[in-house]
Scaffold this motif. Structure first.
Motif, PDB file in Angstrom:
ATOM      1  N   HIS A 181       0.860  -1.202   0.000  1.00 36.62           N
ATOM      2  CA  HIS A 181       0.000   0.000   0.000  1.00 36.62           C
ATOM      3  C   HIS A 181       0.890   1.244   0.000  1.00 36.62           C
ATOM      4  O   HIS A 181       1.453   1.615   1.024  1.00 36.62           O
ATOM      5  CB  HIS A 181      -0.910  -0.009   1.232  1.00 36.62           C
ATOM      6  CG  HIS A 181      -1.942   1.074   1.250  1.00 36.62           C
ATOM      7  ND1 HIS A 181      -3.248   0.860   1.642  1.00 36.62           N
ATOM      8  CD2 HIS A 181      -1.880   2.393   0.927  1.00 36.62           C
ATOM      9  CE1 HIS A 181      -3.933   1.994   1.567  1.00 36.62           C
ATOM     10  NE2 HIS A 181      -3.117   2.943   1.141  1.00 36.62           N
TER      11      HIS A 181
ATOM     12  N   LYS B   9     -10.013   0.705  -5.728  1.00 34.30           N
ATOM     13  CA  LYS B   9      -9.852   1.152  -4.338  1.00 34.30           C
ATOM     14  C   LYS B   9     -11.022   2.033  -3.961  1.00 34.30           C
ATOM     15  O   LYS B   9     -11.315   3.014  -4.638  1.00 34.30           O
ATOM     16  CB  LYS B   9      -8.544   1.928  -4.209  1.00 34.30           C
ATOM     17  CG  LYS B   9      -8.407   2.759  -2.938  1.00 34.30           C
ATOM     18  CD  LYS B   9      -7.604   2.052  -1.856  1.00 34.30           C
ATOM     19  CE  LYS B   9      -7.554   2.860  -0.563  1.00 34.30           C
ATOM     20  NZ  LYS B   9      -6.542   3.902  -0.553  1.00 34.30           N
TER      21      LYS B   9
ATOM     22  N   HIS C  68      -6.103  -1.287   5.825  1.00 32.30           N
ATOM     23  CA  HIS C  68      -5.911  -0.709   7.165  1.00 32.30           C
ATOM     24  C   HIS C  68      -6.455  -1.574   8.296  1.00 32.30           C
ATOM     25  O   HIS C  68      -5.689  -1.973   9.155  1.00 32.30           O
ATOM     26  CB  HIS C  68      -6.447   0.730   7.267  1.00 32.30           C
ATOM     27  CG  HIS C  68      -5.972   1.626   6.155  1.00 32.30           C
ATOM     28  ND1 HIS C  68      -4.632   1.767   5.858  1.00 32.30           N
ATOM     29  CD2 HIS C  68      -6.627   2.387   5.237  1.00 32.30           C
ATOM     30  CE1 HIS C  68      -4.498   2.599   4.831  1.00 32.30           C
ATOM     31  NE2 HIS C  68      -5.691   2.974   4.423  1.00 32.30           N
TER      32      HIS C  68
ATOM     33  N   ASP D 296       1.727   2.535   3.452  1.00 30.04           N
ATOM     34  CA  ASP D 296       0.861   3.676   3.137  1.00 30.04           C
ATOM     35  C   ASP D 296       1.709   4.936   2.925  1.00 30.04           C
ATOM     36  O   ASP D 296       1.260   6.047   3.220  1.00 30.04           O
ATOM     37  CB  ASP D 296      -0.182   3.903   4.236  1.00 30.04           C
ATOM     38  CG  ASP D 296      -1.407   4.667   3.748  1.00 30.04           C
ATOM     39  OD1 ASP D 296      -1.484   4.963   2.540  1.00 30.04           O
ATOM     40  OD2 ASP D 296      -2.274   4.978   4.582  1.00 30.04           O
TER      41      ASP D 296
HETATM   42 ZN    ZN Z   1      -3.393   4.925   1.504  1.00 29.81          ZN
END
Ligand code: ZN
Length: 493
Positions: free
Chosen positions: A59, A255, A333, A395
């Motif tokens: 990610h 996404k 997440h 992320d």
């Molecule tokens: Zn992200």
């Protein structure tokens, strides 16, 4: 291309092996010295180093990451006033030609003062100044930026879609410049052993990656995401997950962002945030009634699904939608999960794509805003024990694009002298490595390999963070190591 790697040690106390590589694949693995491998420039002598499959960061926001590495970093600020002071001193020492000044990394969840436009106006009044939060779910503007971006009311703090809209327009550097920054960021990732990323940049990513590959980008495998606002266009162009588009770049998932984030107090939760004045339970950015039809449409068009859900209520709704869809995918997440929802990941075939370093960044914020609930925050151990498939990522730019940081955070649950944050949720180094790789060191697998100087199974948290990487190969081609350095030196000589 590398033809063979000699004398490399697989993890787990195994004897050294030789690997023969052909057409990007490991064609043979044998005890060191058993095969007749002639030496040559296309043979790497691992010298007893440890060998791993290439690492993936599952990610990443690659354009944001490439840019944030060059923006003013206010991540250390413990108050709005401190953030402003960091910007002030940064501006004194840099000549920023861009018309908008951009800073990144603020975490206001525990600040004693409020980030308002006037705090920033005191630093810069005549130019637009935008600070992007560490979790990228909010932006903080000075008055000039509010005018510039047409923000008519409010105190200078924007959240979720309003924040994303401003961030998107900040990609002011030309494609050529950003592509060069991406190339540098990718080379640095390869230097940490990364062979692949899932790029979930909030853009129409196809054109960016086609252009980059056309310009010679070949450092990483890339799967890029498609967002709902681009789904029609993607379907019209017959894109679907897994479709190769250029080089080692292929189409990744659809996404969908269904809630906000912890720092911005917009993660959608079953329990209210303490002292919340608005959005007491967080913010649901896709109404539950719309989520499953959107997922069904993406699924029917051939897209894998990656659903952003941070709060426990958002996770439950995402799992409900997967259940109705009758098909698995990924939840990105999964930061706060109700115990009763844990087994549903495995049962529904939903992978938990988690970012362990967020737990380190947010442990104090989590205690404050999810009081009495942090035993089920970042529940890596529980997810794995429940049978869920877990994959790790950064992320980036929220955390650095470096899987060793994620592996260290996942296994130690601390990055300093503090006691582990719910150490019972730690996973083992072997589990963290498995969650950071997609292949094995075995015949028939991709020749995506990393040679490292030390045994991760014997290292402590601090050592893992700075794991010394010696060579990285992607599809049998060096992307980091002496061979790449020599090539670069030859090119610049
Ligand atoms: Zn992200």
């Amino acid at each position: 291309m590398i033809r063979a790697v000699r004398n490399a040690r697989p993890l787990g106390g195994h004897d050294p092996v030789d690997l023969v590589l052909r057409d990007g694949i490991i064609s043979a693995v044998a005890p060191a010295g058993a095969l007749d491998i002639s030496t040559g420039p296309d043979v790497i002598d691992a010298d007893g180093r440890f060998v791993l499959p290439g690492l993936w960061d599952e990610h990443v926001h690659m354009t944001q990451w490439a840019q944030s590495r060059r923006r003013i970093d206010v991540g250390e600020a413990e108050s709005a006033a401190e953030a402003a002071a960091i910007v002030r001193s940064a501006l004194a020492s840099r000549t920023d030609a861009d018309d908008v000044i951009v800073g990144v990394g603020f975490r206001d969840g525990l600040w004693p003062d409020t980030p308002t436009a006037s705090v920033l106006d005191a630093v810069v009044a005549d130019r637009a100044l935008v600070l992007i939060s560490a979790d990228v779910h909010s932006v903080w503007l000075n008055s000039a930026a509010m005018v510039r971006f047409g923000v008519e009311s409010g105190d200078g703090l924007l959240r979720e879609e309003a924040a994303f809209a401003v961030t998107r327009t900040l990609d002011s550097a030309s494609d050529t410049v950003i592509d060069e920054w991406v190339r540098e960021a990718a080379a640095d990732a390869a230097a940490r052993g990364v062979v692949g990323i899932v790029d979930l940049e909030m853009r129409w990513n196809l054109d960016d990656w086609m252009r980059r590959v056309g310009g010679g980008f070949d450092a990483l495998r890339v799967e890029f995401g498609v967002y709902p606002q681009h789904l029609d266009r993607a379907i019209a162009q017959r894109l679907r997950s897994g479709l190769p588009v250029a080089g080692e770049v292929s189409v990744g998932p659809l996404k969908v962002i269904t809630d906000g984030s912890l720092n911005t107090r917009t993660a959608y939760c079953c329990d209210p945030y303490p002292d919340a004045t608005e959005h007491a339970y967080g913010l649901l950015t896709v109404p539950p009634c719309d989520l499953q039809p959107l997922m069904a449409r993406g699924h029917a068009a051939g897209f894998r699904l990656a659903i952003h859900a941070i709060g426990d209520a958002a996770n439950r709704l995402a799992l409900d939608a997967f259940a109705r869809l009758g098909h698995g995918g990924r939840i990105e997440h999964a930061q706060l999960v109700r115990r009763s929802d844990l087994p549903r990941f495995a049962a529904l075939g939903v992978t938990a794509s988690v970012q362990p370093e967020h737990a380190m960044d947010d442990r104090d914020v989590a205690e404050r805003y999810w009081p009495g609930r942090t035993h089920r925050a970042f529940p890596l151990r529980d997810l794995i024990d429940s049978g869920a498939h877990v994959v790790l990522g950064s992320d980036a730019p929220v955390a650095p694009l470096d899987p060793w940081i994620a592996i260290s955070a996942a296994t130690a649950r601390t990055r300093d002298e503090r006691a582990p944050f719910h150490g019972e949720q730690a996973i083992t180094v072997a589990e963290a490595l498995a969650a950071s790789t997609r292949s094995r060191v075995a015949a028939g697998e991709h020749a995506d390999l990393v040679l490292i100087d030390a045994d991760p199974l014997q290292m402590d948290a601090r050592e893992l963070r700075s794991m010394p990487v010696a060579h990285t190969l992607m599809a049998g081609r060096p992307t980091f190591g002496p061979a790449v350095a020599a090539q670069r030196d030859a090119a610049t000589a």
